[in-house]
Design a protein around this motif. Structure first.
Motif, PDB file in Angstrom:
ATOM      1  N   ALA A  73     -55.237 -22.707 -99.492  1.00 22.90           N
ATOM      2  CA  ALA A  73     -54.899 -22.386 -98.101  1.00 22.90           C
ATOM      3  C   ALA A  73     -55.552 -23.370 -97.134  1.00 22.90           C
ATOM      4  O   ALA A  73     -54.968 -23.737 -96.112  1.00 22.90           O
ATOM      5  CB  ALA A  73     -55.328 -20.958 -97.772  1.00 22.90           C
ATOM      6  N   THR A 116     -53.556 -24.972-105.302  1.00 24.20           N
ATOM      7  CA  THR A 116     -53.892 -23.738-106.018  1.00 24.20           C
ATOM      8  C   THR A 116     -53.651 -23.884-107.511  1.00 24.20           C
ATOM      9  O   THR A 116     -54.513 -23.541-108.342  1.00 24.20           O
ATOM     10  CB  THR A 116     -53.078 -22.556-105.460  1.00 24.20           C
ATOM     11  OG1 THR A 116     -53.303 -22.437-104.054  1.00 24.20           O
ATOM     12  CG2 THR A 116     -53.462 -21.258-106.148  1.00 24.20           C
ATOM     13  N   ILE A 157     -58.535 -16.102-106.835  1.00 29.22           N
ATOM     14  CA  ILE A 157     -58.769 -15.896-105.401  1.00 29.22           C
ATOM     15  C   ILE A 157     -59.458 -17.099-104.755  1.00 29.22           C
ATOM     16  O   ILE A 157     -59.018 -17.575-103.694  1.00 29.22           O
ATOM     17  CB  ILE A 157     -59.557 -14.589-105.159  1.00 29.22           C
ATOM     18  CG1 ILE A 157     -58.677 -13.382-105.525  1.00 29.22           C
ATOM     19  CG2 ILE A 157     -60.012 -14.491-103.707  1.00 29.22           C
ATOM     20  CD1 ILE A 157     -59.343 -12.039-105.311  1.00 29.22           C
ATOM     21  N   VAL A 190     -56.837 -19.810-104.450  1.00 31.22           N
ATOM     22  CA  VAL A 190     -55.897 -19.526-103.357  1.00 31.22           C
ATOM     23  C   VAL A 190     -56.521 -19.876-102.007  1.00 31.22           C
ATOM     24  O   VAL A 190     -55.869 -20.446-101.133  1.00 31.22           O
ATOM     25  CB  VAL A 190     -55.467 -18.041-103.400  1.00 31.22           C
ATOM     26  CG1 VAL A 190     -54.735 -17.647-102.122  1.00 31.22           C
ATOM     27  CG2 VAL A 190     -54.577 -17.785-104.607  1.00 31.22           C
ATOM     28  N   PHE A 191     -57.802 -19.550-101.851  1.00 32.36           N
ATOM     29  CA  PHE A 191     -58.494 -19.845-100.591  1.00 32.36           C
ATOM     30  C   PHE A 191     -58.574 -21.356-100.365  1.00 32.36           C
ATOM     31  O   PHE A 191     -58.314 -21.850 -99.258  1.00 32.36           O
ATOM     32  CB  PHE A 191     -59.899 -19.253-100.611  1.00 32.36           C
ATOM     33  CG  PHE A 191     -60.306 -18.655 -99.310  1.00 32.36           C
ATOM     34  CD1 PHE A 191     -60.460 -17.287 -99.167  1.00 32.36           C
ATOM     35  CD2 PHE A 191     -60.518 -19.446 -98.194  1.00 32.36           C
ATOM     36  CE1 PHE A 191     -60.820 -16.720 -97.957  1.00 32.36           C
ATOM     37  CE2 PHE A 191     -60.879 -18.895 -96.990  1.00 32.36           C
ATOM     38  CZ  PHE A 191     -61.031 -17.524 -96.863  1.00 32.36           C
ATOM     39  N   VAL A 197     -55.095 -14.826 -96.890  1.00 32.97           N
ATOM     40  CA  VAL A 197     -56.124 -15.088 -97.900  1.00 32.97           C
ATOM     41  C   VAL A 197     -57.433 -14.390 -97.558  1.00 32.97           C
ATOM     42  O   VAL A 197     -58.181 -13.982 -98.455  1.00 32.97           O
ATOM     43  CB  VAL A 197     -56.351 -16.604 -98.099  1.00 32.97           C
ATOM     44  CG1 VAL A 197     -55.108 -17.276 -98.642  1.00 32.97           C
ATOM     45  CG2 VAL A 197     -56.801 -17.276 -96.812  1.00 32.97           C
ATOM     46  N   LEU A 256     -56.952 -11.000 -98.759  1.00 31.16           N
ATOM     47  CA  LEU A 256     -57.027 -11.025-100.222  1.00 31.16           C
ATOM     48  C   LEU A 256     -58.474 -11.099-100.692  1.00 31.16           C
ATOM     49  O   LEU A 256     -58.865 -10.455-101.674  1.00 31.16           O
ATOM     50  CB  LEU A 256     -56.231 -12.225-100.751  1.00 31.16           C
ATOM     51  CG  LEU A 256     -56.104 -12.383-102.269  1.00 31.16           C
ATOM     52  CD1 LEU A 256     -55.341 -11.211-102.859  1.00 31.16           C
ATOM     53  CD2 LEU A 256     -55.415 -13.688-102.609  1.00 31.16           C
TER      54      LEU A 256
END
Length: 464
Positions: free
Chosen positions: A176, A157, A169, A172-173, A222, A225
């Motif tokens: 993940a 990230t 975002i 973050v995805f 996520v 999110l």
């Protein structure tokens, strides 16, 4: 040009013919699946590579990347499949006249068989695992799992935001997606290497199970999110508590009730009493896991662990083996068939941004999991590199992250392609690397000294 009027009774006949055509298409697909699995596995076995790698490669050859024999309709309803074209040519049915429905039915049936395959695989792995050993290495497995989630997630990230300017975002995805571990692929390789019951194997399996639970929680976070722009804390708490209660509770209650299970099986007189009763138990736990938003494979694995403690485990292992031989290859072939390696082509300008980001993700994906092996404590002489590499393959779990991200519209084409490249490389490189590090460790072990060898070979006085 005048068009012929529609004839209702012809439409009814065409609808009635869909079901047998779906069955025929599934049978054709299974022929291709088994041929690809057997040929790929045999070729890899002959060059001292894990057969599961051959099954994955066989899936790539018959899938969307090459022959287009086994294709799934994720990209649309149009049956871009050589098998479906063959069915259409034989029957004279065009896509708009019902072939698309045949394609959808065939794909759905194959996907269900693949899911059954991975459930049976994890059930078999649970049967071959030692619950006491898993409990003994539980703290080490927990450390490996947590580090294997935190390090790649944080590094991925932060790197995407800082180095590539990716929005928060999507970064973050993608981070993940780096946390996943494919327990199915790793467990299969460990079983083939006969290392499943080793300390390293038990740590890897325990960590991969916990990693799967953590991965589900991360995916839920996520995904929330991505949809709402905020994290639903209650949903996260529910998943954490549900996972803990399910795993601990099912194993505790299972061990408590297993004597009654054995007594019931002993009273049955029909054929397959051990196998069918055990599959019912495994499917019940798999269903419960799925119903509380966990993975069905966790329930199957827990069922295997519980039944491994009973007096029926040897008999059950022998009986479940041919079922696994029939269903598990479908899972690995479909994983390979869904993988589009065209995203690895650097000659296509559209792939280059994704390949640059992918290079970064692959490094983080490998390093972020390999370091977990060096966090194992209290286990002198353990093959730490093997533990780390055993956590590397992302497999179908990584593809789930990529699929959810693409469906939500969060990921750009280049970032989606980068995640797919990362999944491909970690999935295909980890099995041979795992074999290599185990073989190097075995070869590094010093041979018995002459005195030790004589003491081992010579019986003590008074012994025969």
């Amino acid at each position: 040009m005048a068009t012929l009027p529609s004839v209702p009774w012809l439409a009814e006949i065409a609808e009635a013919e869909i079901e047998p055509l779906v069955l025929a298409s599934v049978l054709l697909s299974l022929i291709v699946v088994y041929l690809a699995a057997k040929i790929g596995g045999e070729l890899c076995a002959r060059v001292n590579l894990p057969p599961v790698l051959g099954e994955l490669l066989g899936g790539v050859v018959v899938g969307v990347s090459a022959l287009h024999l086994i294709v799934f309709p994720e990209a649309g309803a149009n049956p871009d499949s050589m098998l479906m074209n063959f069915v259409g040519w034989v029957t004279g049915i065009a896509p708009e006249d019902g072939l698309s429905r045949v394609f959808a039915g065939e794909s759905e049936a194959l996907s269900v068989l693949a899911e059954l395959g991975v459930i049976i695989l994890l059930f078999e792995i649970g049967l071959e695992s030692d619950l006491k050993e898993l409990i003994r290495v539980g703290p080490q497995a927990a450390v490996v799992a947590v580090i294997g989630v935190v390090v790649p997630f944080a590094a991925g990230t932060a790197g995407l935001i800082g180095l590539f300017g990716v929005d928060t975002i999507p970064a973050v995805f993608a981070g993940a997606a780096l946390t996943a571990t494919s327990i199915g692929i790793t467990a299969k390789v460990l079983a083939e290497l006969q290392k499943l019951s080793s300390t390293e194997g038990q740590i890897i399996i325990g960590a991969a199970v916990l990693d799967d639970v953590l991965g589900i929680i991360v995916l839920a976070v996520v995904a929330s999110l991505a949809k709402t722009g905020e994290i639903e804390i209650l949903n996260v708490v529910y998943l954490v508590i549900g996972a803990a209660v399910f795993l601990v509770g099912s194993i505790f209650l299972g061990r408590l009730l297993s004597p009654y299970f054995v007594a019931l099986v002993d009273k049955l007189r029909t054929r397959g009493q051990v196998l069918i009763s055990s599959l019912i138990f495994a499917f019940v736990l798999a269903y419960i896991a799925s119903a509380i938003q966990l993975e069905a494979i966790l329930g199957a694995f827990a069922a295997g662990l519980i039944l491994a403690e009973t007096s029926k485990h040897k008999e059950l292992e022998e009986q479940i083996s041919p079922i696994a031989d029939m269903l598990v290859p479908i899972f690995f072939i479909t994983v390979g068939a869904r993988t589009d390696i065209s995203v690895l082509n650097p000659l296509d300008p559209n792939n280059r941004p994704g390949l640059i980001i992918a290079s970064f993700l692959v490094v983080v994906a490998f390093v972020g999991k390999v370091v977990t092996g060096f966090a194992v404590f209290g286990q002198p002489g353990i093959n730490r590199l093997a533990v780390g590499i055993g956590m590397v393959p992302r497999g179908e779990v990584g593809l789930v992250f990529a699929g959810v991200g693409a469906a939500s519209g969060v990921l750009s084409e280049s970032l989606d392609a980068a995640i797919i490249v990362m999944v491909i490389l970690t999935t295909f490189m980890a099995p041979p690397l795992l074999r290599l590090v185990f073989e190097e460790k075995d070869s590094d072990e010093p041979p018995l000294q002459e005195d030790e060898a004589l003491a081992t070979a010579t019986p003590a006085p008074g012994q025969d």
